[in-house]
Design an enzyme around this catalytic site. Structure first.
Site, PDB file in Angstrom:
ATOM      1  N   ASP A 232       0.878  -1.159   0.000  1.00  0.00           N
ATOM      2  CA  ASP A 232       0.000   0.000   0.000  1.00  0.00           C
ATOM      3  C   ASP A 232       0.924   1.219   0.000  1.00  0.00           C
ATOM      4  O   ASP A 232       2.101   1.137   0.349  1.00  0.00           O
ATOM      5  CB  ASP A 232      -0.959   0.000   1.200  1.00  0.00           C
ATOM      6  CG  ASP A 232      -2.138   0.963   0.964  1.00  0.00           C
ATOM      7  OD1 ASP A 232      -2.057   1.799   0.042  1.00  0.00           O
ATOM      8  OD2 ASP A 232      -3.138   0.881   1.700  1.00  0.00           O
TER       9      ASP A 232
HETATM   10  C1  BGC Z   1      -4.981   3.333   0.005  1.00  0.00           C
HETATM   11  C2  BGC Z   1      -5.025   2.364  -1.152  1.00  0.00           C
HETATM   12  C3  BGC Z   1      -4.791   3.096  -2.450  1.00  0.00           C
HETATM   13  C4  BGC Z   1      -3.464   3.838  -2.364  1.00  0.00           C
HETATM   14  C5  BGC Z   1      -3.127   4.608  -3.623  1.00  0.00           C
HETATM   15  C6  BGC Z   1      -3.748   4.195  -0.020  1.00  0.00           C
HETATM   16  O1  BGC Z   1      -3.852   5.231   0.918  1.00  0.00           O
HETATM   17  O2  BGC Z   1      -5.052   2.624   1.209  1.00  0.00           O
HETATM   18  O3  BGC Z   1      -6.254   1.691  -1.196  1.00  0.00           O
HETATM   19  O4  BGC Z   1      -4.800   2.207  -3.534  1.00  0.00           O
HETATM   20  O5  BGC Z   1      -3.525   4.757  -1.290  1.00  0.00           O
HETATM   21  O6  BGC Z   1      -3.957   5.708  -3.750  1.00  0.00           O
END
Ligand code: BGC
Length: 833
Positions: A232
Site C-alpha cells: 500500500d
Molecule cells: C490506500 C489504497 C490506495 C493507495 C493509492 C492508499 O492510501 O489505502 O487503497 O490504492 O492509497 O492511492
C-alpha cells in the site's frame, strides 16, 4: 475470455532477467513516481501504470480535468448479490483503464465490514466472506478478461482506519482463516488476480509488508499465488524485512525502501539477490500478461477483449440493481404515474405533485472519500433524474430542508480559479486553471514542468460569483501556512499543521472552516488563497496538496425545516434525500457515530408528520441510524450511487426498474446495539475479541435484532419459497414463485446450520452461515428453480492443531431464506467426514 498462460513466458522472463544488473532489477521493484514502475528499454519493458479504484479509474492525475466514469460504491455492487453484474463493472472499468493508459487497477477492496464505524466501509463489499469472495471474483474476472490487472486489497485485516499505519490487529488463527483471509483465498483460486496489495496495518505483531508467515508462507507457498505483492502507498518501511517478508514492489516512488536501497542491502550482504530475482520474475510475469514485455504475447489479446460497453448505461443498471428497498408501506412505491400531475395528485392542501427535499437531492453524494475518489464526468442528481423522467407539468419542487453540518465542499460552483506558481523572487513559474479549487501535484509533475526546488509559493486566485446572498463560509484544506482573502476581507492568516500520525492527512483530511463573508448574489468577488510554504513531504512523497473549500449560505435551520414541512404539506408525495458527507465516510479516519449529520433526522420526522406519503432516500455508503424508520411510508437505500444515481433513482421511484438490492451488511438500529463496533486500538493493539462472530453471526449469537438483517430487501413483487431439496453432492435446489403482480428479481439465499455447533477443542461455530446464493427472475405467478452447489468449505473449519482445513462431519440443516434472520424452508444434509 482469458487464453491459457503463454508457455513462452518463463523463457522470455528468464532471458530478460539475465540481462538486468542488480541496480536495474532493484529499480524495477520501486515506483518511479506516484503511480508507475520504470521502463527498462534494454529488455523491451514498458513502464507499467497503476491507478485507483474501485468505482472508477482515476488515472495518473488527481484533478477533475481528467474525469472518470463513476460507478456505484462497492457496498452497492455487493448489494446486487450478483457476480455477473460485478463482472460487468469490471469490464466497464477495464475499458476506462485502456482509455487512460492504465495497466493495473488498484481494486477491489475485499476487507470485511467488521464494524459499521470503519471509515472505508463503503469501499468494501460485505460483512460475509462468501458474498465478498463471489462479488470480488466477478469484478476481478471482468477486469482481467479485458486485459487489465486487478489488485486485491488490502492484505489483510485492514478493516478500520484509526491509527491505520501502525495498528497491530490481533486476530486468532482460526478467525483469520475463516473470515479475513477467506475472500483472498477464494478469489485467488477462482480468478487469479495479478496483484495483491499489502496493507498498512500489522497482524499479530508483524507489519503486513514484512509478514513472512502470511505473504511468503500462506499466500505464495500454500496458495501457490504467482502474482505481484505491491505495498500500500507508503506501507513499506524496511528494505530487508520487506524483501524477505515477500513484498515485491514498494510504492510510491521515487524514494522507496527498494530501488537503490535494496541494491545496497544486497551488496552489503544484508539481503539475498535470489529474493530480488524472485520478485523481479513476478513483476516481469505481470508485464508479460499485460503485453508490456517484448517477446511475450499479452494474456488477453486485443481481439479477445469483450465487446465495448456503454459505461453510462452500465452505471445506471448497477445502481438500480443495488438500491435496497427497506420499507414500502401500502405499496407507496413505485409512485403510480396516475398520482403525478393528474387530478389525483391534488391534495386538499395545495398544488400536489412531488416535494423533493434535502441538500443531497440537488448535490448528490455519489462516492466515498479518500483514494477511492475519482472525478465524475457529470453527475445526475436526484433532482436532475426526476426532472428528466417526470412528464412536463408534473409539479416538482426542491427545497434544501436541512443543512449538512459540515457542508464545506471543494470550491467549484461559481468559482473560476487558477493556480499561480512563483519562485522566491515572486517570478511566475507557471499558471494552471483549477476546476474545483483543489491542488494535488507531485514534485515531479508540477504544472509547466516547473522546478520543485525553485518553487516558493502557490496562490490559488480568481473570482467567485455567488448564487445566493448572505454569509458565505470559506475554508482551507491541507497543511501549511495560508492567507485567505475574499474581496477586501482577510478571512485567515496562519499556520495549520496539527500533530497528525497519518502522513496522507493532507490528502484525506477534512476541510477546515476559516470564517464567513457576506456576499450578494450575482456580484463577483476576488478570491485568493496563498500557500507560502506549499511544499509537503508525506513519508517519501514530495508534492503540493491544498485547496479552497466553500459553503453557500443556508437559511437558518429552523426556517429550512419549516420550508420543507410547508412543501411536503402542499405536495402529494414528499421525497426526502438524506446523506452523509465526505467528512463522515472517508478513508483516513473512522466514524464516531452512525447518526446522520446536521438536523436531517429532525427534518425527516417533521416531514413525515406533515405528509403520510413520505419516502426517504438514504444516500450513504454504510449504515446510518434511522430513528424515524417506523414513521415514514418508504425507505430506499441508494448507497453512493455513482454518476448515474439520479437517473437510476427516477427509474426505481417511477417503477421503470425494480430496486434489486439486498443488504450486504447488517443495519443496526443504533450503534450501541451493534455487537461489534470497536475500532480504536489500545496501546497500539486492536483485538478482534469477537473471534469469528461479526455481522449476522454476532447478532445471532447475542440473540439481538437489528433494524434490518443481512440479506434483507424488498422488491416490487412478492416471493414464496415452495420447495427445497439437497443431495449428497451438496447441490441444493429451491423452487420459488413470484406471487406478486410484476415481473421481479430476488436473491435465493442458502444458509446452513450445524446440528452440533461445538467442535472438540475449538470455539463454537455460528448458529447459521451463508453457504450459497443465486439471483433469479420470474414473471408474475410463475415459478423458477435455483440450483446452488454449496462449497465444501461451508462445512469446514480451520484446524489450528493440524494447520489445515478439516471437514466437520454430521447433520446440517440447509435453509432457504429471505435474509439471514428469516429462513423459510429447510432440509437436512449429512456431511461425511
Ligand atoms: C490506500 C489504497 C490506495 C493507495 C493509492 C492508499 O492510501 O489505502 O487503497 O490504492 O492509497 O492511492
Amino acid at each position: 475470455m482469458t487464453v491459457p498462460p503463454d508457455p513462452s513466458y518463463p523463457v522470455v522472463i528468464e532471458a530478460a532477467l539475465a540481462r538486468l544488473d542488480l541496480g536495474a532489477k532493484c529499480r524495477l521493484l520501486a515506483g518511479q513516481d506516484l503511480w508507475s514502475l520504470p521502463a527498462l528499454p534494454e529488455i523491451g519493458l514498458a513502464s507499467l501504470v497503476m491507478s485507483d479504484g474501485p468505482v472508477g479509474v482515476r488515472g495518473s492525475g488527481w484533478t477533475p480535468d481528467d474525469p472518470s466514469l463513476t460507478l456505484p460504491s462497492p457496498t452497492a455492487l455487493a448489494a446486487s448479490w450478483d457476480p455477473e453484474l460485478a463482472r460487468l463493472a469490471g469490464r466497464v472499468l477495464a475499458q476506462e483503464a485502456h482509455r487512460k493508459g492504465v495497466h493495473v487497477l488498484l481494486a477491489p477492496t475485499i476487507n470485511l465490514h467488521r464494524s459499521p464505524l470503519g471509515g472505508r466501509h463503503f469501499e468494501a463489499y460485505a460483512e460475509d466472506p462468501l458474498l465478498t469472495a463471489r462479488i470480488g471474483t466477478g469484478y476481478v474476472t471482468g477486469v482481467q478478461e479485458s486485459g487489465v490487472a486487478a489488485t486485491l486489497k488490502h492484505f489483510v485485516a485492514n478493516d478500520a482506519e484509526t491509527e491505520r499505519f501502525t495498528v497491530d490487529n490481533h486476530v486468532d488463527e482460526r478467525t483469520l482463516r475463516e473470515l479475513y483471509l477467506a475472500p483472498f483465498e477464494e478469489i485467488i483460486a477462482a480468478a487469479n488476480p495479478w496483484l495483491i496489495m499489502s496493507a498498512y496495518n500489522a497482524v499479530n505483531g508483524s507489519t503486513m509488508t514484512e509478514h513472512r508467515l502470511l505473504q511468503a508462507g500462506v499466500l505464495r507457498e500454500e496458495w501457490g499465488y504467482d502474482g505481484v505483492v505491491v505495498s500500500d502507498w507508503l506501507a513499506a518501511r524496511d528494505t530487508v524485512r520487506a524483501i524477505e517478508g515477500g513484498l515485491d514492489v514498494a510504492m510510491p516512488g521515487p524514494h522507496t525502501v527498494f530501488g537503490p536501497a535494496l541494491a545496497a542491502a544486497v551488496r552489503e550482504g544484508k539481503a539475498a539477490e535470489e529474493a530480488v530475482d524472485a520478485a523481479v520474475r513476478r513483476v516481469l510475469l505481470l508485464a508479460a500478461r499485460l503485453g508490456l514485455l517484448a517477446g511475450a504475447a499479452p494474456a488477453v489479446p486485443v481481439t479477445l477483449r469483450p465487446a465495448p460497453i456503454d459505461g453510462s448505461a452500465g452505471a445506471r443498471e448497477i445502481a438500480t440493481r443495488s438500491f435496497v428497498l427497506l420499507r414500502n408501506e401500502r405499496q407507496i412505491l413505485p409512485l403510480a404515474p396516475a398520482r403525478m400531475g393528474g387530478p389525483r395528485s391534488l391534495n386538499p392542501a395545495g398544488i400536489g405533485g412531488i416535494a423533493l427535499i434535502g441538500h443531497a437531492a440537488r448535490h448528490a453524494r455519489i462516492l466515498g472519500g479518500g483514494s477511492a475518489t475519482v472525478f465524475p464526468r457529470s453527475v445526475v442528481s436526484p433532482l436532475d433524474g426526476l426532472r428528466a423522467a417526470l412528464s412536463k407539468g408534473t409539479p416538482l419542487t426542491w427545497v434544501r430542508g436541512a443543512d449538512l453540518s459540515d457542508g464545506l465542499s471543494p470550491a467549484s460552483d461559481g468559482f473560476t480559479l487558477r493556480a499561480v506558481l512563483r519562485d522566491a523572487n515572486g517570478a511566475i513559474l507557471a499558471e494552471q486553471d483549477l476546476p474545483d479549487g483543489r491542488i494535488r501535484w507531485m514534485a515531479e509533475t508540477l504544472p509547466g514542468e516547473s522546478d520543485y526546488d525553485a518553487l516558493d509559493s502557490v496562490e490559488l486566485v480568481g473570482t467567485f460569483v455567488p448564487r445566493t446572498s448572505g454569509p458565505h463560509e470559506f475554508g482551507t484544506r491541507g497543511l501549511g501556512t495560508f492567507r485567505l482573502a475574499v474581496g477586501d476581507a482577510t478571512v485567515h492568516d496562519g499556520v495549520h499543521r496539527p500533530a497528525e500520525a497519518d502522513p496522507l492527512a493532507a490528502i484525506t483530511g477534512p476541510p477546515v472552516s476559516r470564517g464567513s463573508v457576506d456576499l450578494v448574489a450575482g456580484e463577483p468577488v476576488e478570491v485568493s488563497l496563498l500557500a507560502s510554504d506549499p511544499k509537503m513531504t508525506y513519508g517519501s512523497l514530495r508534492g503540493v496538496t491544498f485547496g479552497l473549500a466553500h459553503r453557500e449560505p443556508t437559511g437558518e435551520d429552523d426556517e429550512l425545516i419549516e420550508e420543507a414541512v410547508a412543501a411536503a404539506t402542499a405536495a402529494d408525495t414528499a421525497i426526502v434525500v438524506v446523506a452523509t458527507t465526505e467528512t463522515v465516510e472517508s478513508e483516513g479516519f473512522d466514524r464516531t457515530t452512525l447518526r446522520l449529520p446536521g438536523r436531517q433526522d429532525e427534518l425527516v420526522a417533521r416531514v413525515a408528520a406533515a405528509n403520510p406519503r413520505t419516502v426517504v432516500v438514504v444516500n450513504a455508503g454504510a449504515p446510518v441510524e434511522m430513528p424515524w424508520r417506523d414513521d415514514v411510508a418508504a425507505i430506499l437505500l441508494t448507497w453512493f450511487p455513482g454518476e448515474q444515481g439520479g437517473a437510476a433513482l427516477a427509474d426505481v421511484l417511477l417503477g421503470h426498474a425494480e430496486p434489486g438490492g439486498r443488504l450486504p451488511t447488517t443495519w443496526p438500529a443504533r450503534l450501541d446495539e451493534a455487537p461489534v463496533h470497536q475500532v480504536t486500538p489500545h496501546g497500539g493493539v486492536l483485538r478482534y475479541e469477537e473471534e469469528g462472530f461479526i455481522g449476522y453471526r454476532a447478532w445471532q449469537r447475542h440473540n439481538s435484532k437489528p433494524a434490518y438483517p443481512f440479506g434483507f430487501g424488498l422488491g416490487y413483487t412478492d416471493w414464496e419459497h415452495e420447495h427445497i431439496e439437497a443431495d449428497a453432492s451438496r447441490a441444493v435446489r429451491v423452487r420459488l414463485r413470484n406471487t406478486g403482480s410484476r415481473p421481479g428479481r430476488t436473491v435465493v439465499q442458502v444458509y446452513v446450520s450445524p446440528a452440533e455447533r461445538s467442535v472438540a477443542g475449538a470455539p463454537a461455530r455460528p448458529e447459521r452461515w451463508l453457504a450459497g446464493f443465486a439471483p433469479v427472475t420470474a414473471d408474475p405467478g410463475r415459478t423458477t428453480d435455483a440450483e446452488i452447489t454449496l462449497p465444501v468449505r461451508a462445512f469446514q473449519i480451520w484446524d489450528t492443531t493440524a494447520g489445515a482445513w478439516t471437514t466437520v462431519p454430521g447433520r446440517y440443516t440447509v435453509h432457504v431464506a429471505h435474509d439471514a434472520a428469516t429462513p423459510t424452508l429447510s432440509t437436512e444434509l449429512h456431511i461425511a467426514g
